[in-house]
Design a protein around this motif. Structure first.
Motif, PDB file in Angstrom:
ATOM      1  N   TRP A 162       0.844  -1.209   0.000  1.00  0.00           N
ATOM      2  CA  TRP A 162       0.000   0.000   0.000  1.00  0.00           C
ATOM      3  C   TRP A 162       0.872   1.250   0.000  1.00  0.00           C
ATOM      4  O   TRP A 162       0.604   2.221  -0.717  1.00  0.00           O
ATOM      5  CB  TRP A 162      -0.936   0.022   1.203  1.00  0.00           C
ATOM      6  N   ILE A 163       1.914   1.244   0.809  1.00  0.00           N
ATOM      7  CA  ILE A 163       2.821   2.398   0.874  1.00  0.00           C
ATOM      8  C   ILE A 163       3.502   2.608  -0.480  1.00  0.00           C
ATOM      9  O   ILE A 163       3.605   3.733  -0.971  1.00  0.00           O
ATOM     10  CB  ILE A 163       3.861   2.211   2.002  1.00  0.00           C
ATOM     11  N   PHE A 164       3.961   1.522  -1.106  1.00  0.00           N
ATOM     12  CA  PHE A 164       4.595   1.606  -2.417  1.00  0.00           C
ATOM     13  C   PHE A 164       3.639   2.219  -3.435  1.00  0.00           C
ATOM     14  O   PHE A 164       4.006   3.123  -4.190  1.00  0.00           O
ATOM     15  CB  PHE A 164       5.041   0.217  -2.874  1.00  0.00           C
ATOM     16  N   ARG A 165       2.380   1.743  -3.444  1.00  0.00           N
ATOM     17  CA  ARG A 165       1.390   2.280  -4.385  1.00  0.00           C
ATOM     18  C   ARG A 165       1.107   3.757  -4.115  1.00  0.00           C
ATOM     19  O   ARG A 165       0.973   4.549  -5.050  1.00  0.00           O
ATOM     20  CB  ARG A 165       0.091   1.479  -4.302  1.00  0.00           C
ATOM     21  N   LEU A 187       1.651   6.877  -6.725  1.00  0.00           N
ATOM     22  CA  LEU A 187       0.604   7.848  -7.063  1.00  0.00           C
ATOM     23  C   LEU A 187       1.076   9.267  -6.794  1.00  0.00           C
ATOM     24  O   LEU A 187       0.830  10.179  -7.569  1.00  0.00           O
ATOM     25  CB  LEU A 187      -0.663   7.564  -6.252  1.00  0.00           C
ATOM     26  N   ARG A 188       1.753   9.461  -5.672  1.00  0.00           N
ATOM     27  CA  ARG A 188       2.243  10.783  -5.303  1.00  0.00           C
ATOM     28  C   ARG A 188       3.240  11.307  -6.322  1.00  0.00           C
ATOM     29  O   ARG A 188       3.283  12.502  -6.612  1.00  0.00           O
ATOM     30  CB  ARG A 188       2.881  10.735  -3.916  1.00  0.00           C
ATOM     31  N   GLU A 189       4.041  10.414  -6.901  1.00  0.00           N
ATOM     32  CA  GLU A 189       5.011  10.821  -7.922  1.00  0.00           C
ATOM     33  C   GLU A 189       4.321  11.429  -9.141  1.00  0.00           C
ATOM     34  O   GLU A 189       4.904  12.236  -9.853  1.00  0.00           O
ATOM     35  CB  GLU A 189       5.848   9.618  -8.377  1.00  0.00           C
ATOM     36  N   GLY A 190       3.075  11.057  -9.379  1.00  0.00           N
ATOM     37  CA  GLY A 190       2.344  11.555 -10.533  1.00  0.00           C
ATOM     38  C   GLY A 190       1.787  12.957 -10.364  1.00  0.00           C
ATOM     39  O   GLY A 190       1.305  13.560 -11.311  1.00  0.00           O
TER      40      GLY A 190
END
Length: 87
Positions: A50-53, A57-60
Motif C-alpha cells: 500500500w505504501i509503495f502504491r 501515485l504521489r510521484e504523478g
C-alpha cells in the motif's frame, strides 16, 4: 475440474482478450482464467505494498501544483481532490 462455454462474445471483446493473451504469452483460456482470478480472488495487499502504491501515485502529482490549503479545503468541502488542482 469444471468447464464452461462462453457464448455470444462481442467481437471487439474477443479481439481484446486475444491480444492480451498474445501479449502475455498465454492461451485464450489461460488469459481468461488469469483475468477471472484477478477480479474474483483479489490478493490482499501488505502495508508495504500500500505504501509503495501511494508513493507511486504521489510521484504523478507535479510538485507545487496543489497546496496544503487546497487539499484541506477540498476535504472539508467534501469535493473530489481533482476539483482543487490548479491547471
Amino acid at each position: 475440474m469444471p468447464s464452461m462455454t462462453i457464448k455470444n462474445i462481442p467481437e471487439d471483446l474477443y479481439q481484446r482478450l486475444k491480444s492480451s493473451a498474445v501479449a502475455n504469452h498465454r492461451s485464450l483460456n489461460g488469459e481468461l482464467l488469469r483475468i477471472l482470478e484477478e477480479r474474483l480472488c483479489p490478493k490482499k495487499l501488505t502495508a508495504e505494498e500500500w505504501i509503495f502504491r501511494a508513493r507511486k501515485l504521489r510521484e504523478g502529482v507535479p510538485a507545487g501544483k496543489v497546496s496544503t490549503e487546497e487539499i484541506s479545503s477540498a476535504i472539508e468541502e467534501g469535493r473530489p481532490l481533482s476539483l482543487a488542482i490548479r491547471t
